[in-house]
Scaffold this motif. Structure first.
Motif, PDB file in Angstrom:
ATOM      1  N   ILE A 188       6.999  -5.468  16.395  1.00 35.26           N
ATOM      2  CA  ILE A 188       5.626  -5.051  16.702  1.00 35.26           C
ATOM      3  C   ILE A 188       5.263  -5.408  18.132  1.00 35.26           C
ATOM      4  CG2 ILE A 188       3.203  -5.487  16.125  1.00 35.26           C
ATOM      5  CD1 ILE A 188       4.002  -5.642  13.222  1.00 35.26           C
ATOM      6  N   ILE A 203      -0.182  -1.139  11.115  1.00 34.75           N
ATOM      7  CA  ILE A 203       1.100  -1.679  11.549  1.00 34.75           C
ATOM      8  C   ILE A 203       0.939  -2.760  12.623  1.00 34.75           C
ATOM      9  CG2 ILE A 203       3.292  -1.099  12.667  1.00 34.75           C
ATOM     10  CD1 ILE A 203       3.075   1.676  11.409  1.00 34.75           C
ATOM     11  N   CYS A 204       0.135  -2.493  13.629  1.00 35.60           N
ATOM     12  CA  CYS A 204       0.075  -3.373  14.802  1.00 35.60           C
ATOM     13  C   CYS A 204      -1.038  -4.412  14.744  1.00 35.60           C
ATOM     14  CB  CYS A 204      -0.086  -2.534  16.075  1.00 35.60           C
ATOM     15  SG  CYS A 204       1.309  -1.433  16.389  1.00 35.60           S
ATOM     16  N   LEU A 227      -0.586  -5.776   9.639  1.00 38.52           N
ATOM     17  CA  LEU A 227       0.642  -5.960   8.863  1.00 38.52           C
ATOM     18  C   LEU A 227       1.155  -7.395   8.915  1.00 38.52           C
ATOM     19  CD1 LEU A 227       2.877  -4.797   7.132  1.00 38.52           C
ATOM     20  CD2 LEU A 227       4.053  -4.065   9.218  1.00 38.52           C
TER      21      LEU A 227
END
Length: 244
Positions: free
Chosen positions: A52, A166-167, A170
């Motif tokens: 990430i 996601i960034c 997560l």
């Protein structure tokens, strides 16, 4: 019509209840997996955080994301990584690194939400000169009233949601499932083989393990509702603990 809307409200309540139970069951199961495979979980979390951070730099280089905010978010994931590298999966809730990580989670969410809610518009964007002044109504994300040939489009809702998932969320969510609020964690894969205490290792392993924070939350909510139901006179039956 008044019966049909009531059925709709009932369906929403039932759907939300089943969704909540499914999430709680999933958190509990994931926490169990982490307890059983501590070393593998640590490797996966480390690789996830490093990946990430790399995504942040790719967004910075190729998609023109804001420098300060992107570097701040990448540095935040570096702090998250410290929780994994120190004493995974054990964590002290009073640890400055853990407290700082919690603050960074809130700061990241707020800053990125503010960025996408009030995006910096390119000079050639149809809304750039009049959007903040109120000359045009609507959102700069709406291209139905703007120049269809404008090339520098703003991200869609799907892209923004995926970025947050996601960034931003997560890694904190993974840490929440993985970390244990205890100092007495003994991963099964780190028990020395061939030692004289191997007989006690299997027997005392689970007793010495710390309980994951996700499991603690699920247990606390379960105990709260059980106590509330018993206080209202509803019998919950005999409680059976799982034999381990």
């Amino acid at each position: 019509m008044w019966v049909f809307p009531l059925i709709g409200y009932l369906g929403v309540i039932l759907g939300f209840s089943f969704l909540t139970l499914a999430i709680a069951s999933g958190l509990y199961y994931l926490s169990e997996l982490v307890e059983e495979h501590t070393v593998l979980s640590k490797k996966l979390l480390t690789a996830l955080i490093q990946g990430i951070i790399a995504i942040h730099f790719l967004l910075l280089i190729f998609d023109g994301f804001p420098w300060m905010l992107t570097l701040f978010s990448a540095a935040s994931h570096g702090v998250y990584l410290m929780n994994v590298s120190k004493s995974f999966p054990a964590v002290q809730l009073s640890d400055p690194v853990f407290i700082f990580s919690c603050l960074l989670v809130a700061a990241n969410h707020f800053l990125w939400f503010s960025h996408f809610s009030n995006p910096p518009l390119p000079a050639g964007h149809p809304y750039s000169a009049t959007y903040h002044a109120g000359g045009l109504k609507g959102s700069p994300y709406d291209y139905s009233t703007t120049d269809p040939y404008f090339t520098e489009r703003l991200p869609t809702f799907t892209e923004i949601s995926a970025f947050f998932g996601i960034c931003v969320w997560l890694v904190p969510f993974s840490l929440f499932v993985s970390l244990s609020a205890s100092d007495n964690v003994l991963p099964s894969s780190e028990i020395g083989s061939g030692s004289s205490g191997i007989g006690l290792g299997r027997a005392g392993e689970r007793k010495q393990k710390g309980q994951g924070m996700a499991k603690m939350v699920v247990h606390s909510v379960k105990e709260y509702f059980s106590s509330s139901a018993e206080a209202l006179g509803f019998s919950m039956g005999t409680r059976h603990e799982r034999f381990e």
